[in-house]
Design an enzyme around this catalytic site. Structure first.
Site, mmCIF file in Angstrom:
data_model
loop_
_atom_site.group_PDB
_atom_site.id
_atom_site.type_symbol
_atom_site.label_atom_id
_atom_site.label_comp_id
_atom_site.label_asym_id
_atom_site.label_seq_id
_atom_site.Cartn_x
_atom_site.Cartn_y
_atom_site.Cartn_z
ATOM 1 N N LYS B 92 0.812 -1.221 0.000
ATOM 2 C CA LYS B 92 0.000 0.000 0.000
ATOM 3 C C LYS B 92 0.844 1.269 0.000
ATOM 4 O O LYS B 92 0.421 2.303 -0.495
ATOM 5 C CB LYS B 92 -0.931 0.002 1.219
ATOM 6 C CG LYS B 92 -1.946 -1.144 1.247
ATOM 7 C CD LYS B 92 -3.066 -0.892 0.256
ATOM 8 C CE LYS B 92 -4.159 -1.951 0.340
ATOM 9 N NZ LYS B 92 -5.136 -1.818 -0.758
ATOM 10 N N GLU B 114 -10.071 5.880 2.958
ATOM 11 C CA GLU B 114 -10.871 4.806 3.518
ATOM 12 C C GLU B 114 -9.930 3.643 3.791
ATOM 13 O O GLU B 114 -8.864 3.555 3.174
ATOM 14 C CB GLU B 114 -11.961 4.376 2.530
ATOM 15 C CG GLU B 114 -11.526 3.373 1.462
ATOM 16 C CD GLU B 114 -10.518 3.912 0.452
ATOM 17 O OE1 GLU B 114 -10.441 5.144 0.292
ATOM 18 O OE2 GLU B 114 -9.802 3.100 -0.166
ATOM 19 N N SER B 381 1.793 -9.737 -0.753
ATOM 20 C CA SER B 381 1.464 -8.309 -0.708
ATOM 21 C C SER B 381 1.625 -7.668 0.663
ATOM 22 O O SER B 381 1.785 -6.455 0.756
ATOM 23 C CB SER B 381 0.041 -8.100 -1.210
ATOM 24 O OG SER B 381 -0.851 -8.915 -0.472
#
Lengths: 264, 403
Positions: B92, B114, B381
């Site tokens: 991210k 969010e 990830s």
């Protein structure tokens, strides 16, 4: 010109301002909605917006969202709303505008929904999250069915988009008076007068103002610069707080009558 | 023709994507659409971003040959792209450094975001602390509870966390609330979307900032093996880590791409988040894509053991990669993901995020069916420390249930 355009033109000719109340279909059930439609028309509503509940109402504030959640729990669907409107039409002459989200309308079909809306006796549709350039075939189908695709403009809308939207809208142009989401507010929106002057310069259709109108005094103040006002959250809030269906109808009727009196 | 090359309309991926936004947001979206290429194309922006990616986020992340995994599965060689080693513990960070830097260059001092699992929220709060921006994060109340450590991390980083109690109290409701905030505060606020979704230009922006994963992985595997991988595997919720890995390989026709969705308690139970495997076309959160919805168009709440995959839509470019047959999408259950969370921890000494555990679970089925000279490249990830309390609770409940 459809029933909506005719009604607004007649009001304009009389120098009167339009009052367009908004209620959520099926909150708390369709029986109440039916009673409200009849009562609000009698109380002086010049057109009525019927909100189609959607599970993810990103353009609405908490009041309308809670109202939508109540309606969805009660089992309302777009098909059932259209059925109710169709059954009610012989007894109800007020122009009706469905206001909802793209997914509700396009799930029924970009051609099928406009046809079903016409058949039910719906006069206009507001698709809040659909700029007209995204779904030209859908907007053309609404035109072909004689259902007015009412478009929104915002304080942030650029002159270039404003010109496009003013040309593409049907029935009237809906000015959302505050940068923000629907809910009752206590102060008048900033820059309202200059923004409406900017819009009127390019719009030949009537201009109605919505989002945040909660008192007869605000309605009078805003109507000075517009052809009509839309009242949503303040009305939905009264309906939501009522302890019985009868109280909901009485409260809503009294409120709408007081707003209309302020606009005559 | 590649899938990317057959997208002539900006913001459209085949029939998907677009900009289904209320008029109040249009000016902001148009402003962003214009600012994004103008600002990011400058050498100054690129240099600043690359410097942050290298010295702050810790890129390039390693491409690790998973020797024991490969031996145990007895088929293809398995490589792990170690996004779990990036700063904040997941991919991210790549996106938020790009977007927050963009916001700063656009003169927007307030960032909203969010978050589902909390990883995007933590990453955004991190980038805001780094760049001196004000940060508010919307998070479903249920996720706030499931991911309490991440809530504390965000607050520690100076962000305000707003629990969202409407609807299903998960990611989709957090997105609704963030969009509402943006509509209201658009003049000074930048909405930092965490995945390859939302109205145009977001799916393109987030994809571009995540492409660094695939660009690095492609270079690393060529250096190491002198050939391209046979299969790419990544988990898909909104789909940003998968898109970041897949996109730089789109023109490599021989490379299969498999996105792994959350089957939750099983697709047949209706309690899942396997949008591309079981959804229908629809419009949600500003985009036309594949969604989980009923025949009235109402969106179903998704379900997954992993908060980061718990989303009833998917990035529109994934919908197009599916339709154009460029990528395949499969689903694995909560149970399989949980099992792989434990399995990878013991096999490689790497605790994977529950999201990434879905990709691992599929690799465990896939690798044994492939020849020994085949290469499977998996996007790991995120790291799984954040999920340890959840997994521990489930495993303990099972132990006491069994005795």
């Amino acid at each position: 010109m459809g029933r909506l355009g005719e009604r607004l033109a007649a009001l304009r000719a009389r120098g009167e301002k339009a009052l367009i109340p908004f209620i959520t279909a099926g909150d708390p059930d369709l029986g109440v909605t039916e009673a409200l439609l009849l009562a609000l028309a009698d109380a002086g509503a010049d057109a009525i917006e019927i909100g189609i509940p959607f599970s993810d109402p990103t353009a609405d504030g908490p009041t309308i969202q809670r109202s939508s959640e109540r309606a969805l729990r009660g089992g309302v669907t777009l098909r059932r709303v259209l059925g109710m409107v169709k059954a009610l039409r012989p007894r109800l002459d007020v122009p009706l505008i469905l206001m909802g989200y793209t997914n509700s309308f396009l799930t029924m079909g970009e051609r099928h929904f406009p046809e079903a809306a016409r058949e039910a006796g719906v006069d206009g549709v507001i698709t809040v999250d659909c700029p007209p350039e995204e779904e030209p075939a859908y907007f053309d189908a609404l035109d072909a069915c004689g259902v007015d695709a009412v478009l929104l403009v915002a304080p942030t809308t650029t002159d270039e988009r404003l010109a496009m939207l003013a040309k593409r809208t049907r029935g009237f142009l809906y000015y959302v008076s505050l940068t923000g989401v629907t809910s009752a507010r206590t102060t008048l929106p900033p820059h309202l007068e200059e923004n409406l002057a900017r819009i009127r310069k390019v719009a030949s259709v009537p201009v109605c103002v919505g989002f945040g109108i909660s008192t007869p005094e605000q309605a009078t103040a805003i109507a000075k610069y517009a052809d009509g006002v839309v009242v949503g959250s303040a009305l939905v809030d009264r309906i939501g707080r009522a302890k019985s269906r009868e109280e909901a109808v009485t409260e809503a009727t009294t409120f709408v009558a007081s707003l209309k009196a302020a606009l005559r | 023709m590649s899938a990317a090359a057959s997208t002539p309309v900006p913001g459209r991926f085949g029939p998907y994507g677009g900009r289904y936004a209320s008029e109040t947001l249009m000016a902001a979206l148009v402003e962003l659409e214009a600012a994004y290429p103008r600002i990011t194309a400058t050498p100054a922006f690129q240099a600043e971003l690359n410097d942050l990616l290298e010295h702050y986020a810790g890129r390039p992340t390693p491409l690790f040959f998973a020797r024991r995994t490969t031996a145990e599965l007895g088929g293809a060689k398995v490589y792990l792209k170690r996004e779990d080693l990036a700063h904040t513990g997941a991919h991210k960070i790549n996106n938020v450094l790009g977007q927050c830097l963009l916001a700063k260059h656009m003169g927007k001092p307030r960032i909203i975001a969010e978050t589902g699992a909390g990883q995007h929220g933590v990453a955004t709060a991190t980038a805001c602390a780094l760049l001196g921006l004000c940060c508010e994060v919307y998070m479903g109340a249920e996720d706030v509870e499931r991911q309490a450590p991440n809530v504390f991390r965000m607050e520690l980083l100076g962000a305000r966390v707003n629990p969202v109690t409407s609807g299903s109290k998960t990611l989709k409701d957090a997105i609704n609330e963030a969009m509402r905030d943006w509509v209201t505060n658009v003049e000074n606020t930048y909405y930092c979307i965490g995945s390859v979704m939302g109205p145009h230009p977001y799916p393109t922006i987030v994809r571009d900032f995540q492409r660094v994963i695939g660009i690095e992985a492609r270079r690393q595997i060529l250096e190491r093996e002198r050939k391209l991988p046979d299969v790419l595997v990544a988990c898909v919720g909104g789909g940003s880590n998968a898109m970041g890995l897949f996109h730089p390989f789109l023109d490599d026709a021989g490379v299969r791409m498999i996105g792994v969705e959350p089957a939750g308690e099983g697709i047949g139970t209706g309690r899942h988040g396997a949008t591309l495997c079981a959804g229908v076309p629809g419009i949600l959160h500003g985009q036309k894509t594949i969604v989980l919805a009923d025949d009235d168009g109402q969106i179903f709440p998704a379900h997954s053991i992993s908060a980061g995959l718990d989303y009833p839509g998917v990035g529109p470019e994934h919908a197009w990669l599916r339709d154009s047959l460029r990528a395949e999408y499969v689903a694995v259950t909560d149970e399989e993901a949980l099992d792989s969370y434990v399995w990878l921890s013991r096999t490689e000494g790497i605790i994977p995020a529950l999201e990434s555990s879905h990709a691992i679970a599929h690799v465990r089925k896939l690798a044994p069916t492939l020849p020994k000279d085949a290469i499977v490249l998996v996007n790991l990830s995120g790291r799984g420390d954040k999920d340890a309390p959840t997994v521990r609770q489930i495993l303990e409940e099972r132990k006491s249930g069994a005795t």
